[in-house]
Design an enzyme around this catalytic site. Structure first.
Site, short mmCIF file in Angstrom:
data_model
loop_
_atom_site.label_atom_id
_atom_site.label_comp_id
_atom_site.label_asym_id
_atom_site.label_seq_id
_atom_site.Cartn_x
_atom_site.Cartn_y
_atom_site.Cartn_z
N LYS A 169 3.63 -3.84 -19.13
CA LYS A 169 4.36 -2.80 -18.92
C LYS A 169 4.49 -2.41 -17.53
CE LYS A 169 2.31 1.52 -19.67
NZ LYS A 169 2.64 2.51 -18.83
N ARG B 50 6.86 9.16 -16.13
CA ARG B 50 6.36 9.51 -14.72
C ARG B 50 6.88 8.22 -13.85
NH1 ARG B 50 3.37 9.10 -10.74
NH2 ARG B 50 3.02 10.74 -9.36
N CYS C 17 0.98 15.47 -15.91
CA CYS C 17 0.78 15.11 -17.19
C CYS C 17 -0.40 15.02 -17.66
CB CYS C 17 1.50 13.58 -17.01
SG CYS C 17 0.09 12.31 -16.90
N PRO D 239 0.33 13.64 -8.24
CA PRO D 239 1.28 14.14 -6.86
C PRO D 239 2.00 12.76 -6.46
CG PRO D 239 -1.05 14.09 -5.90
CD PRO D 239 -1.07 13.70 -7.79
N ASP E 213 2.75 12.73 -3.11
CA ASP E 213 2.56 12.86 -1.52
C ASP E 213 2.65 11.57 -0.87
OD1 ASP E 213 0.14 13.03 -2.90
OD2 ASP E 213 -0.71 13.19 -0.93
N LEU E 214 1.90 10.82 -1.41
CA LEU E 214 1.86 9.49 -0.42
C LEU E 214 3.08 8.47 -0.74
CD1 LEU E 214 -1.80 8.55 -1.88
CD2 LEU E 214 -1.28 9.41 0.13
N ILE F 71 -10.63 7.91 -10.57
CA ILE F 71 -9.10 8.10 -10.21
C ILE F 71 -8.19 9.05 -10.98
CG2 ILE F 71 -7.14 6.57 -10.38
CD1 ILE F 71 -8.44 4.29 -10.13
N1 EPU Z 1 -2.34 10.00 -5.93
C1 EPU Z 1 -2.02 11.00 -4.93
N2 EPU Z 1 -0.80 10.96 -4.29
C2 EPU Z 1 0.26 10.29 -4.59
C3 EPU Z 1 0.09 9.13 -5.56
C4 EPU Z 1 -1.03 9.21 -6.29
O1 EPU Z 1 -2.97 11.72 -4.66
O2 EPU Z 1 1.25 10.38 -4.12
C5 EPU Z 1 -3.50 9.80 -6.65
C6 EPU Z 1 -3.32 10.06 -8.08
O3 EPU Z 1 -3.48 11.58 -8.56
C7 EPU Z 1 -4.81 9.38 -8.81
C8 EPU Z 1 -4.65 8.12 -7.71
O4 EPU Z 1 -3.99 8.55 -6.44
O5 EPU Z 1 -5.67 10.20 -8.57
C9 EPU Z 1 -3.90 6.91 -8.13
O6 EPU Z 1 -2.57 7.02 -8.67
P1 EPU Z 1 -1.50 6.00 -8.71
O7 EPU Z 1 -0.49 6.52 -7.65
O8 EPU Z 1 -2.14 4.65 -8.20
O9 EPU Z 1 -0.85 6.03 -10.09
P2 EPU Z 1 0.41 5.52 -10.50
O10 EPU Z 1 0.86 4.50 -9.43
O11 EPU Z 1 1.26 6.66 -10.49
C10 EPU Z 1 -0.39 3.44 -12.03
C11 EPU Z 1 -0.24 3.35 -13.41
C12 EPU Z 1 -1.11 3.99 -14.31
C13 EPU Z 1 -2.55 3.77 -13.81
C14 EPU Z 1 -2.49 4.18 -12.24
C15 EPU Z 1 -3.84 3.85 -11.79
C16 EPU Z 1 2.09 2.47 -13.59
C17 EPU Z 1 3.42 2.81 -14.44
N3 EPU Z 1 1.14 3.46 -13.94
O12 EPU Z 1 0.03 4.80 -11.95
O13 EPU Z 1 -0.98 3.40 -15.63
O14 EPU Z 1 -3.25 4.58 -14.48
O15 EPU Z 1 -1.57 3.31 -11.64
O16 EPU Z 1 -4.16 2.54 -11.99
O17 EPU Z 1 1.99 1.49 -13.35
C18 EPU Z 1 -1.27 3.71 -17.82
O18 EPU Z 1 -0.75 2.76 -18.06
O19 EPU Z 1 -1.54 4.29 -19.10
C19 EPU Z 1 -1.03 4.46 -16.53
C20 EPU Z 1 -1.30 5.82 -16.61
#
Ligand code: EPU
Length: 422
Positions: free
Chosen positions: A22, A92, A116, A122, A124-125, A331
């Site tokens: 997914k 998201r 969520c 966030p 921001d990155l 995380i």
């Molecule tokens: N974060 C920031 N700023 C940002 C983006 C992220 O501070 O701009 C923080 C988040 O709050 C978190 C950490 O960085 O603490 C990692 O977040 P990440 O951005 O890597 O998460 P994501 O890319 O939004 C994907 C997966 C998630 C998975 C995370 C971590 C997808 C669609 N989603 O989310 O999957 O938990 O990476 O590995 O790829 C799931 O499948 O159940 C799921 C939630």
């Protein structure tokens, strides 16, 4: 709404075939917006998150066809650079259309996804990354407006933040940089196999990306990308979930098939260290049950560390394994809603500041419980499998977001699970 009823105590056996990932499919589907050519993507799981993404693509002007795991997308002309709240709020991961929209239109308006249940989340990155490529970001009325007045220009960006790197943020910058002018160097990049799969997909479209799977990715911008064909990687989190099922509830062993065992090295290591035999072939892992398995200490961290997406399922395992286990999520420190539900089934734990201490009990007992998010729901299914009596899992739509045919897959390996309307 529907609920699942798990009748505990039926031992599992046989083989389960794992679906496509997914979390790899979602950015790959978004990346089809980068070309006018036809993209044929195989092994896309039929789950509600991929369906939302296809709706978003259609809304933006893409023609989409879907038949048994194969999705064909052609986006000759983008109708819009706007992804409105109605579409974005459902999932998201819809933020990963930002990169392609910005790259093709030099501007995009995307509704902010909001919080969520697993944490603040966030973006921001992502925005910092786009700014590094010359875009300006403003937030107004709940929407993010991105504009690259002079077109996107390669640069050096760092995707690392307080909680480590970002997976979808890295994906977003990769997609935007693929057709930006000049060369982009992404430092602090996420190394997840899903990022590598996206880079492979983009390269097959004609992008020039090297270093995916390491913390530094280099993208030499090209003027145009073409259509392509791609097969999505196996879903390592679905695989890990069934590995835990094998350890916890199989008669003697469960074979998890059509996977890449390299993506599951840490989960395999933790299970082995806890006393479970795991046999490996090139595309399968067989996990043996061990009623004398012991607890473990795990700390989640970005790949190749222990995945946060497997944390809840491990809690379900540790709830009935001997001894004390410590589970820390660095995380998403608030991602422990499953524990309060498992407590209703008899689990014994303490929780403080992102760390759970779980003391294994002899057996859980079935109870009505509430699914709060995707992986928490999977953990409740696992907990219910060898609990005494029946476990009713409400709000099961959470599990359908990311597990293809989960009840049917479990039924095929011996579980007694009913899905009923309520
Ligand atoms: N974060 C920031 N700023 C940002 C983006 C992220 O501070 O701009 C923080 C988040 O709050 C978190 C950490 O960085 O603490 C990692 O977040 P990440 O951005 O890597 O998460 P994501 O890319 O939004 C994907 C997966 C998630 C998975 C995370 C971590 C997808 C669609 N989603 O989310 O999957 O938990 O990476 O590995 O790829 C799931 O499948 O159940 C799921 C939630």
């Amino acid at each position: 709404m529907e609920k699942l009823i798990i009748h505990g105590g039926n031992p599992l056996f046989g083989t389960v075939n794992i679906s496509g990932s997914k979390n790899a499919s979602l950015p790959i589907l978004a990346a089809t917006l980068l070309t006018r050519g036809e993209c044929i993507i195989r092994r896309v799981p039929d789950v509600s998150d991929t369906n939302y993404m296809l709706q978003i693509l259609q809304n933006l002007g893409a023609d989409v066809e879907r038949a048994s795991g194969t999705v064909v997308v052609k986006c000759e002309k983008l109708k819009s650079h706007v992804a409105p709240y109605d579409l974005v709020r459902k999932m998201r991961a819809s933020v990963c259309v930002m990169g392609p929209l910005l790259a093709r239109h030099n501007r995009c308006d995307v509704s902010l996804p909001g919080g969520c249940v697993i944490g603040d989340r966030p973006i921001d990155l992502h925005l910092k990354g786009f700014e590094g490529l010359g875009a300006e970001a403003t937030v107004e009325g709940g929407n993010i407006h991105l504009k690259a007045r002079y077109g996107l220009q390669g640069g050096e960006v760092n995707m690392s933040g307080k909680y480590g790197t970002t997976v979808l943020g890295t994906d977003n910058v990769l997609m935007a940089a693929a057709i930006a002018k000049g060369t982009t160097v992404i430092k602090g990049a996420a190394c997840e196999p899903e990022v590598v799969d996206l880079a492979d997909f983009l390269n097959s479209m004609g992008a020039k990306i090297t270093g995916a799977g390491t913390a530094t990715i280099t993208v030499e911008g090209v003027t145009e990308l073409s259509g392509t064909e791609h097969v999505v990687i196996p879903d390592r989190i679905e695989a890990g979930t069934f590995m835990v099922a094998g350890a916890l509830a199989s008669e003697s062993a469960l074979k998890v098939n059509r996977i890449n065992p390299k993506h599951l090295e840490l989960i395999t290591k933790v299970l082995r260290e806890s006393g479970y035999q795991v046999d490996e072939t090139a595309d399968s892992l067989t996990v043996h049950r061990n009623p004398n398995g012991t607890g473990a200490n795990i700390v989640t961290s970005p790949y190749p560390g222990f995945p946060t997406d497997m944390q809840a399922q491990m809690c379900a395992l540790f709830a009935t394994t001997e001894g004390e286990s410590v589970v820390k999520d660095t995380i998403f420190p608030q991602r422990f809603m499953h524990l309060s539900e498992m407590k209703r089934m008899g689990a014994d734990f303490e929780f403080d500041e992102g760390t759970a201490v779980i003391r294994g009990v002899e057996q859980l007992s079935g109870a009505p419980v509430m699914a709060s998010d995707l992986r928490a729901s999977a953990a409740l299914v696992l907990a219910g499998l060898n609990a005494k009596g029946s476990t009713d899992i409400h709000r099961v739509y959470h599990i359908d977001r990311g597990y293809e045919g989960i009840d049917e897959k479990f039924r095929n390996i011996g579980a007694r699970i009913d899905r009923v309307r309520e």
